[in-house]
Design a protein around this motif. Structure first.
Motif, PDB file in Angstrom:
ATOM      1  N   GLU A 135       3.625   9.534  13.869  1.00  0.00           N
ATOM      2  CA  GLU A 135       3.475  10.887  13.236  1.00  0.00           C
ATOM      3  C   GLU A 135       2.750  10.630  11.701  1.00  0.00           C
ATOM      4  OE1 GLU A 135       7.450  12.140  12.951  1.00  0.00           O
ATOM      5  OE2 GLU A 135       7.525  12.514  14.860  1.00  0.00           O
ATOM      6  N   ILE A 136       3.160   9.632  11.145  1.00  0.00           N
ATOM      7  CA  ILE A 136       2.365   9.511   9.867  1.00  0.00           C
ATOM      8  C   ILE A 136       0.967   9.059   9.667  1.00  0.00           C
ATOM      9  CG2 ILE A 136       2.485   7.776   7.739  1.00  0.00           C
ATOM     10  CD1 ILE A 136       5.539   7.745   8.091  1.00  0.00           C
ATOM     11  N   GLN A 137       0.658   8.370  10.937  1.00  0.00           N
ATOM     12  CA  GLN A 137      -0.580   7.956  11.000  1.00  0.00           C
ATOM     13  C   GLN A 137      -1.606   9.308  11.566  1.00  0.00           C
ATOM     14  OE1 GLN A 137      -1.018   4.902  14.322  1.00  0.00           O
ATOM     15  NE2 GLN A 137      -3.444   5.137  13.950  1.00  0.00           N
ATOM     16  N   GLN A 138      -0.957  10.312  12.323  1.00  0.00           N
ATOM     17  CA  GLN A 138      -1.723  11.345  12.703  1.00  0.00           C
ATOM     18  C   GLN A 138      -2.008  12.272  11.470  1.00  0.00           C
ATOM     19  OE1 GLN A 138       0.816  13.094  15.664  1.00  0.00           O
ATOM     20  NE2 GLN A 138      -0.542  12.681  17.472  1.00  0.00           N
ATOM     21  N   LYS A 139      -0.947  12.446  10.716  1.00  0.00           N
ATOM     22  CA  LYS A 139      -1.229  13.038   9.204  1.00  0.00           C
ATOM     23  C   LYS A 139      -2.299  12.654   8.315  1.00  0.00           C
ATOM     24  CE  LYS A 139       3.593  15.031   8.497  1.00  0.00           C
ATOM     25  NZ  LYS A 139       4.562  15.005   7.783  1.00  0.00           N
ATOM     26  N   ALA A 140      -2.179  11.041   8.253  1.00  0.00           N
ATOM     27  CA  ALA A 140      -3.009  10.443   7.593  1.00  0.00           C
ATOM     28  C   ALA A 140      -4.587  10.567   7.935  1.00  0.00           C
ATOM     29  CB  ALA A 140      -2.725   9.090   7.391  1.00  0.00           C
ATOM     30  N   GLU A 141      -4.596  10.474   9.199  1.00  0.00           N
ATOM     31  CA  GLU A 141      -5.956  10.650   9.852  1.00  0.00           C
ATOM     32  C   GLU A 141      -6.465  12.114   9.866  1.00  0.00           C
ATOM     33  OE1 GLU A 141      -5.504   8.833  13.708  1.00  0.00           O
ATOM     34  OE2 GLU A 141      -5.783   6.973  13.061  1.00  0.00           O
ATOM     35  N   ALA A 142      -5.555  12.876   9.787  1.00  0.00           N
ATOM     36  CA  ALA A 142      -5.913  14.656   9.723  1.00  0.00           C
ATOM     37  C   ALA A 142      -6.559  14.977   8.336  1.00  0.00           C
ATOM     38  CB  ALA A 142      -4.968  15.436  10.239  1.00  0.00           C
ATOM     39  N   LEU A 143      -5.688  14.313   7.250  1.00  0.00           N
ATOM     40  CA  LEU A 143      -6.195  14.488   5.803  1.00  0.00           C
ATOM     41  C   LEU A 143      -7.471  13.649   5.614  1.00  0.00           C
ATOM     42  CD1 LEU A 143      -2.548  13.910   4.361  1.00  0.00           C
ATOM     43  CD2 LEU A 143      -4.014  16.099   4.220  1.00  0.00           C
TER      44      LEU A 143
ATOM     45  N   ILE B  36      -8.728  15.259  -3.411  1.00  0.00           N
ATOM     46  CA  ILE B  36      -7.351  15.616  -3.342  1.00  0.00           C
ATOM     47  C   ILE B  36      -6.770  15.300  -2.041  1.00  0.00           C
ATOM     48  CG2 ILE B  36      -5.478  17.460  -3.231  1.00  0.00           C
ATOM     49  CD1 ILE B  36      -7.240  18.833  -5.386  1.00  0.00           C
ATOM     50  N   LYS B  37      -7.588  15.521  -1.077  1.00  0.00           N
ATOM     51  CA  LYS B  37      -7.457  15.218   0.329  1.00  0.00           C
ATOM     52  C   LYS B  37      -7.251  13.608   0.781  1.00  0.00           C
ATOM     53  CE  LYS B  37      -6.306  19.176   1.800  1.00  0.00           C
ATOM     54  NZ  LYS B  37      -4.787  19.581   1.945  1.00  0.00           N
ATOM     55  N   LYS B  38      -8.055  13.062   0.199  1.00  0.00           N
ATOM     56  CA  LYS B  38      -8.227  11.709   0.111  1.00  0.00           C
ATOM     57  C   LYS B  38      -7.102  11.070  -0.320  1.00  0.00           C
ATOM     58  CE  LYS B  38     -11.015   8.187   1.375  1.00  0.00           C
ATOM     59  NZ  LYS B  38     -11.383   8.129   2.812  1.00  0.00           N
ATOM     60  N   THR B  39      -6.670  11.435  -1.649  1.00  0.00           N
ATOM     61  CA  THR B  39      -5.555  11.060  -2.226  1.00  0.00           C
ATOM     62  C   THR B  39      -4.167  11.375  -1.293  1.00  0.00           C
ATOM     63  OG1 THR B  39      -6.263  11.524  -4.269  1.00  0.00           O
ATOM     64  CG2 THR B  39      -3.882  11.134  -4.235  1.00  0.00           C
ATOM     65  N   GLU B  40      -4.022  12.460  -0.818  1.00  0.00           N
ATOM     66  CA  GLU B  40      -2.954  12.794   0.179  1.00  0.00           C
ATOM     67  C   GLU B  40      -3.054  11.783   1.404  1.00  0.00           C
ATOM     68  OE1 GLU B  40      -3.188  16.763   1.256  1.00  0.00           O
ATOM     69  OE2 GLU B  40      -2.978  17.519  -0.998  1.00  0.00           O
ATOM     70  N   ALA B  41      -4.343  11.510   1.757  1.00  0.00           N
ATOM     71  CA  ALA B  41      -4.256  10.587   3.006  1.00  0.00           C
ATOM     72  C   ALA B  41      -3.980   9.152   2.449  1.00  0.00           C
ATOM     73  CB  ALA B  41      -5.694  10.643   3.342  1.00  0.00           C
ATOM     74  N   SER B  42      -4.180   8.899   1.481  1.00  0.00           N
ATOM     75  CA  SER B  42      -3.758   7.484   0.906  1.00  0.00           C
ATOM     76  C   SER B  42      -2.370   7.361   0.840  1.00  0.00           C
ATOM     77  CB  SER B  42      -4.489   7.255  -0.517  1.00  0.00           C
ATOM     78  OG  SER B  42      -4.020   6.121  -1.051  1.00  0.00           O
ATOM     79  N   ASN B  43      -1.783   8.501   0.348  1.00  0.00           N
ATOM     80  CA  ASN B  43      -0.256   8.430   0.204  1.00  0.00           C
ATOM     81  C   ASN B  43       0.409   8.149   1.404  1.00  0.00           C
ATOM     82  OD1 ASN B  43      -0.505   8.933  -2.731  1.00  0.00           O
ATOM     83  ND2 ASN B  43      -0.154  11.220  -2.740  1.00  0.00           N
ATOM     84  N   GLN B  44      -0.174   9.014   2.599  1.00  0.00           N
ATOM     85  CA  GLN B  44       0.456   8.899   3.810  1.00  0.00           C
ATOM     86  C   GLN B  44       0.350   7.471   4.240  1.00  0.00           C
ATOM     87  OE1 GLN B  44       1.996  10.977   6.025  1.00  0.00           O
ATOM     88  NE2 GLN B  44       2.151  12.282   3.892  1.00  0.00           N
ATOM     89  N   TRP B  45      -1.007   6.776   4.146  1.00  0.00           N
ATOM     90  CA  TRP B  45      -1.036   5.257   4.388  1.00  0.00           C
ATOM     91  C   TRP B  45      -0.240   4.372   3.843  1.00  0.00           C
ATOM     92  CZ3 TRP B  45      -2.858   4.696   9.000  1.00  0.00           C
ATOM     93  CH2 TRP B  45      -3.824   5.395   9.526  1.00  0.00           C
ATOM     94  N   ASN B  46       0.279   4.893   2.685  1.00  0.00           N
ATOM     95  CA  ASN B  46       1.319   4.034   1.836  1.00  0.00           C
ATOM     96  C   ASN B  46       2.636   4.012   2.397  1.00  0.00           C
ATOM     97  OD1 ASN B  46      -0.540   2.961  -0.013  1.00  0.00           O
ATOM     98  ND2 ASN B  46      -0.254   4.667  -1.482  1.00  0.00           N
ATOM     99  N   PHE B  47       2.920   5.178   2.877  1.00  0.00           N
ATOM    100  CA  PHE B  47       4.044   5.626   3.544  1.00  0.00           C
ATOM    101  C   PHE B  47       4.199   5.016   4.917  1.00  0.00           C
ATOM    102  CE2 PHE B  47       6.866   9.176   5.523  1.00  0.00           C
ATOM    103  CZ  PHE B  47       8.073   8.656   5.098  1.00  0.00           C
ATOM    104  N   TYR B  48       3.040   4.951   5.499  1.00  0.00           N
ATOM    105  CA  TYR B  48       2.986   4.142   6.913  1.00  0.00           C
ATOM    106  C   TYR B  48       3.155   2.703   6.535  1.00  0.00           C
ATOM    107  CZ  TYR B  48       0.552   2.491  10.996  1.00  0.00           C
ATOM    108  OH  TYR B  48       0.417   1.558  12.365  1.00  0.00           O
ATOM    109  N   GLN B  49       2.483   2.148   5.515  1.00  0.00           N
ATOM    110  CA  GLN B  49       2.732   0.703   5.367  1.00  0.00           C
ATOM    111  C   GLN B  49       4.456   0.132   5.062  1.00  0.00           C
ATOM    112  OE1 GLN B  49       0.378  -1.419   5.548  1.00  0.00           O
ATOM    113  NE2 GLN B  49       1.998  -3.110   5.287  1.00  0.00           N
TER     114      GLN B  49
END
Length: 192
Positions: free
Chosen positions: A116-124, A66-79
């Motif tokens: 900010e998005i990168q920080q969230k993605a890395e934390a996830l 679940i956390k990996k999926t959330e991180a992937s979503n954040q990276w997509n948002f970053y992109q």
């Protein structure tokens, strides 16, 4: 038993009659019976613990996914923000001064949002990694419980063979295999 005075009984009946006439104290069989009951009880407890740790490991692995999926979503948002930033940079380059300044402000806003998005993605991702490690640690303990349970089941089977064959050396085998199972159970309990 027939009505004409002719009596036939089986080996089981003979053993019961013999035991009742001679005191019925078969210490070997008694020890094996008690040992088997204790091993079956320990085996049930170990199997329960093994199942519980396996369920925990699967839950932790699910949390990691679940956390990996959330991180992937954040990276997509970053992109997506990167694409918008690139378009704003292109707009700043291709337009006149009045419009170029608005695009430059957009570029700076996208840079801030991306950070900010990168920080969230890395934390996830870090959280996902932690859940994965917890799952692996609990799965290791589960394997200990499973091996301990298996050894106790083997010991119970040896006890049955020892009782049927009346071999004392098999009784020693029961104790040795049981000790191995108990040692693994203790190791699992101590999370080794």
């Amino acid at each position: 038993m027939s009505g004409h005075g002719f009596h036939v009984h089986g080996p089981h009946d003979h053993e019961i009659e013999h035991a009742s006439q001679h005191g019925g104290s078969d210490r070997f069989a008694g020890r094996i019976a008690v040992t088997t009951a204790i091993l079956a009880t320990l085996g049930a407890l170990f199997a329960y613990q093994g199942g519980a740790t396996q369920a925990d490991a699967m839950l932790f692995k699910n949390n990691a996914a679940i956390k990996k999926t959330e991180a992937s979503n954040q990276w997509n948002f970053y992109q997506a923000k990167s694409s918008k930033q690139n378009l704003a940079e292109l707009g700043a380059t291709l337009t006149t001064d009045s419009k170029a300044e608005a695009y430059r402000k957009d570029v700076e806003r996208y840079k801030t949002e991306k950070a900010e998005i990168q920080q969230k993605a890395e934390a996830l991702e870090a959280e996902s990694h932690e859940w994965d490690e917890r799952s692996e640690a609990v799965m290791h303990v589960h394997h200990r419980w499973a091996r301990a349970t298996t050894l106790l089941q083997v010991a119970i089977a040896l006890a049955a063979i020892a009782l049927l064959t009346r071999r004392k050396w098999l009784q020693t085998g029961v104790w040795l295999v049981s000790a191995g199972g108990l040692a693994l159970g203790i190791a699992a309990l101590m999370h080794f």
